[in-house]
Motif scaffolding. Sequence first.
Motif, PDB file in Angstrom:
ATOM      1  N   LEU A 127      45.816  11.209  51.560  1.00 31.25           N
ATOM      2  CA  LEU A 127      46.425  12.442  52.077  1.00 31.25           C
ATOM      3  C   LEU A 127      46.735  13.399  50.934  1.00 31.25           C
ATOM      4  CD1 LEU A 127      47.572  14.067  54.433  1.00 31.25           C
ATOM      5  CD2 LEU A 127      49.742  12.845  54.130  1.00 31.25           C
ATOM      6  N   ALA A 128      47.293  12.877  49.838  1.00 29.47           N
ATOM      7  CA  ALA A 128      47.572  13.735  48.675  1.00 29.47           C
ATOM      8  C   ALA A 128      46.276  14.309  48.113  1.00 29.47           C
ATOM      9  CB  ALA A 128      48.311  12.925  47.616  1.00 29.47           C
ATOM     10  N   ARG A 129      45.211  13.511  48.121  1.00 30.84           N
ATOM     11  CA  ARG A 129      43.928  13.982  47.603  1.00 30.84           C
ATOM     12  C   ARG A 129      43.349  15.084  48.488  1.00 30.84           C
ATOM     13  NH1 ARG A 129      39.055   9.906  45.701  1.00 30.84           N
ATOM     14  NH2 ARG A 129      37.789  11.485  44.607  1.00 30.84           N
ATOM     15  N   VAL A 130      43.464  14.944  49.819  1.00 29.78           N
ATOM     16  CA  VAL A 130      42.966  15.973  50.732  1.00 29.78           C
ATOM     17  C   VAL A 130      43.728  17.270  50.539  1.00 29.78           C
ATOM     18  CG1 VAL A 130      42.831  16.635  53.165  1.00 29.78           C
ATOM     19  CG2 VAL A 130      42.082  14.360  52.451  1.00 29.78           C
ATOM     20  N   VAL A 131      45.077  17.181  50.473  1.00 28.65           N
ATOM     21  CA  VAL A 131      45.889  18.400  50.318  1.00 28.65           C
ATOM     22  C   VAL A 131      45.586  19.064  48.987  1.00 28.65           C
ATOM     23  CG1 VAL A 131      48.248  19.252  50.099  1.00 28.65           C
ATOM     24  CG2 VAL A 131      47.708  17.529  51.817  1.00 28.65           C
ATOM     25  N   ASN A 132      45.478  18.274  47.933  1.00 34.97           N
ATOM     26  CA  ASN A 132      45.162  18.836  46.615  1.00 34.97           C
ATOM     27  C   ASN A 132      43.775  19.486  46.615  1.00 34.97           C
ATOM     28  OD1 ASN A 132      45.755  18.925  43.576  1.00 34.97           O
ATOM     29  ND2 ASN A 132      43.769  17.897  43.641  1.00 34.97           N
ATOM     30  N   GLY A 133      42.804  18.845  47.273  1.00 29.54           N
ATOM     31  CA  GLY A 133      41.456  19.397  47.313  1.00 29.54           C
ATOM     32  C   GLY A 133      41.385  20.711  48.073  1.00 29.54           C
ATOM     33  N   VAL A 134      42.139  20.868  49.156  1.00 30.57           N
ATOM     34  CA  VAL A 134      42.074  22.082  49.966  1.00 30.57           C
ATOM     35  C   VAL A 134      42.845  23.214  49.322  1.00 30.57           C
ATOM     36  CG1 VAL A 134      42.736  23.094  52.169  1.00 30.57           C
ATOM     37  CG2 VAL A 134      41.677  20.823  52.104  1.00 30.57           C
ATOM     38  N   PHE A 135      44.071  22.930  48.844  1.00 28.06           N
ATOM     39  CA  PHE A 135      44.937  24.021  48.392  1.00 28.06           C
ATOM     40  C   PHE A 135      44.719  24.396  46.929  1.00 28.06           C
ATOM     41  CE2 PHE A 135      47.225  22.656  52.161  1.00 28.06           C
ATOM     42  CZ  PHE A 135      47.586  23.859  52.719  1.00 28.06           C
ATOM     43  N   LEU A 136      44.348  23.457  46.073  1.00 31.55           N
ATOM     44  CA  LEU A 136      44.200  23.781  44.661  1.00 31.55           C
ATOM     45  C   LEU A 136      42.743  23.833  44.214  1.00 31.55           C
ATOM     46  CD1 LEU A 136      47.110  21.738  42.995  1.00 31.55           C
ATOM     47  CD2 LEU A 136      47.065  24.127  43.726  1.00 31.55           C
ATOM     48  N   GLU A 137      41.890  22.981  44.800  1.00 28.23           N
ATOM     49  CA  GLU A 137      40.501  22.955  44.390  1.00 28.23           C
ATOM     50  C   GLU A 137      39.618  23.820  45.281  1.00 28.23           C
ATOM     51  OE1 GLU A 137      39.272  18.896  44.222  1.00 28.23           O
ATOM     52  OE2 GLU A 137      40.763  18.335  42.704  1.00 28.23           O
ATOM     53  N   GLY A 138      40.170  24.363  46.390  1.00 27.09           N
ATOM     54  CA  GLY A 138      39.418  25.272  47.243  1.00 27.09           C
ATOM     55  C   GLY A 138      38.320  24.621  48.051  1.00 27.09           C
ATOM     56  N   ARG A 139      38.398  23.371  48.342  1.00 28.82           N
ATOM     57  CA  ARG A 139      37.372  22.687  49.120  1.00 28.82           C
ATOM     58  C   ARG A 139      37.466  23.106  50.596  1.00 28.82           C
ATOM     59  NH1 ARG A 139      35.138  17.917  46.736  1.00 28.82           N
ATOM     60  NH2 ARG A 139      36.042  17.480  44.664  1.00 28.82           N
ATOM     61  N   ASP A 140      36.333  23.164  51.277  1.00 32.18           N
ATOM     62  CA  ASP A 140      36.322  23.436  52.712  1.00 32.18           C
ATOM     63  C   ASP A 140      36.314  22.111  53.478  1.00 32.18           C
ATOM     64  OD1 ASP A 140      33.818  22.472  52.225  1.00 32.18           O
ATOM     65  OD2 ASP A 140      32.763  24.340  52.723  1.00 32.18           O
ATOM     66  N   LEU A 141      36.106  22.202  54.810  1.00 31.37           N
ATOM     67  CA  LEU A 141      36.176  20.983  55.646  1.00 31.37           C
ATOM     68  C   LEU A 141      35.095  19.980  55.266  1.00 31.37           C
ATOM     69  CD1 LEU A 141      37.412  19.480  58.030  1.00 31.37           C
ATOM     70  CD2 LEU A 141      35.854  20.730  59.548  1.00 31.37           C
ATOM     71  N   SER A 142      33.914  20.474  54.980  1.00 26.76           N
ATOM     72  CA  SER A 142      32.840  19.542  54.623  1.00 26.76           C
ATOM     73  C   SER A 142      33.123  18.834  53.304  1.00 26.76           C
ATOM     74  CB  SER A 142      31.509  20.289  54.540  1.00 26.76           C
ATOM     75  OG  SER A 142      31.579  21.311  53.548  1.00 26.76           O
ATOM     76  N   GLY A 143      33.892  19.492  52.429  1.00 29.68           N
ATOM     77  CA  GLY A 143      34.204  18.893  51.137  1.00 29.68           C
ATOM     78  C   GLY A 143      35.214  17.764  51.229  1.00 29.68           C
ATOM     79  N   VAL A 144      36.096  17.836  52.238  1.00 29.10           N
ATOM     80  CA  VAL A 144      37.130  16.786  52.363  1.00 29.10           C
ATOM     81  C   VAL A 144      36.864  15.889  53.573  1.00 29.10           C
ATOM     82  CG1 VAL A 144      38.894  18.180  51.230  1.00 29.10           C
ATOM     83  CG2 VAL A 144      38.617  18.320  53.730  1.00 29.10           C
TER      84      VAL A 144
END
Length: 636
Positions: A39-56
């Motif tokens: 969960l921490a990795r998903v939140v970090n990927g979306v909010f700080l790394e700018g990943r979209d849905l396919s990325g997470v």
Amino acid sequence: MLLNHDLLREAGRVRRQLALTVELGLGAGLLAILQAWFLARVVNGVFLEGRDLSGVWPWLLILLGLIFLRAAFAWGMEVAGHRAAARIKYDLRRRLVAHLLALGPVPLKDGHTGEVVNVLVEGVEDLETYFAGYLPRLALAALMPMAVLGFVFPLDLFSGLFLLGTAPLLPLFMFLIGVQAERLTNNQWETLGRLSGHFLDVLQGLTTLKIFGRSKGQVEVLTRLSEDFRTTTLAVLRVAFLSALVLELAATLGTALVAVSVGLRLLYGRLPFQEALFLLLLAPEFYLPLRLLGSRYHAGLAGVTAAGRIFDLLSRPLPAGEGDKAGSAVGQDEVVAPFIAGHPGRATALSEDKKMVAGICLKQEIPSGRESIPGAAGDGGRPAGEKGLPRPGLHIILEDVCYTYDPGNRPALQGLSLELRPGEKVALVGPSGSGKSTVAHLLLRFLEPDRGRISADGHPLDRVPPEEWRRQVSLVPQHPYLFSGTIADNILLGRPHASWEEMVAAASLAGAHEFITALPQGYATPIGERGLRLSGGQARRLAIARAFLKEAPLLILDEATAGLDPATDQIIQTALERLLRGRTSLIIAHRLSAAVRADRIVVLASGRVIEEGRHEELLARRGLYYRLVTASRGAA
């Protein structure tokens, strides 16, 4: 931490199931840690790394799988825990019932039946939460925080030390509150025991209470006891809610302080966002096992309190011989075999007088409920002497027998010596407290002598298994106990596997067949609890029918004709004359008129034999028996 030694020994019987419960709980906790990481990795990927849905998306699928797997582990933990608790409850109830039956009625006479029933039912049920909830939570409260710290320390030493330092506060609060809770829980159990015992006494004595106009007064007593129980229960609940509040408050404050510490270091760039969020998610998981243990603490305390009552009953010493039902001891086997084989004796009253019932219609079928009474489905095989083979009366000798109910008080029997010859009718008389009932209890093996020796046909009685010995003894009490079944059920207690013809013959010899056939359903007539639908005389005739059906060579009569009208008294006297024929008989005579027909009268006083002889001989001596007869006639 409520680690009762007796309960831990019981837990050892299901250690595999309990170990599986703890393993599944630990697995669910580890999955929660992995869940927090993804969960921490998903939140970090979306909010700080700018990943979209396919990325997470792969991480979300893993997170979803962890959620379902954790739910499955939690379900399995509950199932395994409750199965382990159910097995322990079943085993404890079985052992409790077997122990109470082996104890017999005398050791339990000072307690309340309602309290014993409450221990058997509610007491055993209270153990379920202890084994299914508290004990596994206790193990998880020790393991899960260590597992969480194993992930926290590599990431942030300060947060790990903070969690490690605050963790002991929750068990400390539980202990401080638990001291007060234990006292209140004990009071609650004692109040519930008094309420259960008194309520059962009221139900059993309702007729007497209504006769004396005291039935409505018992409403006030029950109201007061119920109010006491309500008050103690609310006191326990107040402490339980207080402890829950304290534990939740401590866990919340600990989580909040970790959040403040992590947030400040995140603000100044000393901690990466993903690790900070992971630590923040782990903080509640660190305190969760301790909080869950606290929520089960009072249920566990109730289980420990109930266990005290349960193991108090189980620790009561059994009479000699009751602990080894199988009679596996070598010395015991050497006595039992010749003792059983040595009683093929003379014809019993039932086999002699079967011609009396030759004209009775025997076409009725055995009721389907014939085995609905305790013992009706047991072994109950026909004792030695069936199939026309005669059985003589036993030769019973009591030599220098002593017995004391309460050590240090006046003994009930003091060096009693008594002989019961084969086929002899012996009446035991004496003032109240002279030891008459104690002699009967010794012969029934409900008690064992403190000193002295009892033998039957030369065989020491203490080397014959009690169950085997009781097959040789019949008892006709003044107030026979009848179970809530049919008339046939109650008669067949004498010998459960007897044929219908044998049962009817026994009822006829007891003078009961006539009134039974006059009932609407005959032998299939339900008699209600304790035989309330029958008169006292009818109940005693059923008890005599049991004795006829059992065909035991030793008979004990406890004032079987007291309190009857003349017509019923004559019927029962005639039945008893048939029953006494050829048997060794001990008549406990509370009324001296019952002793007149005896072959020999033994007079007891202070646990000793004072006089012995026939009625006329004892009157001529002008001793204790003469004074008892004179006093009885004066009272009349």
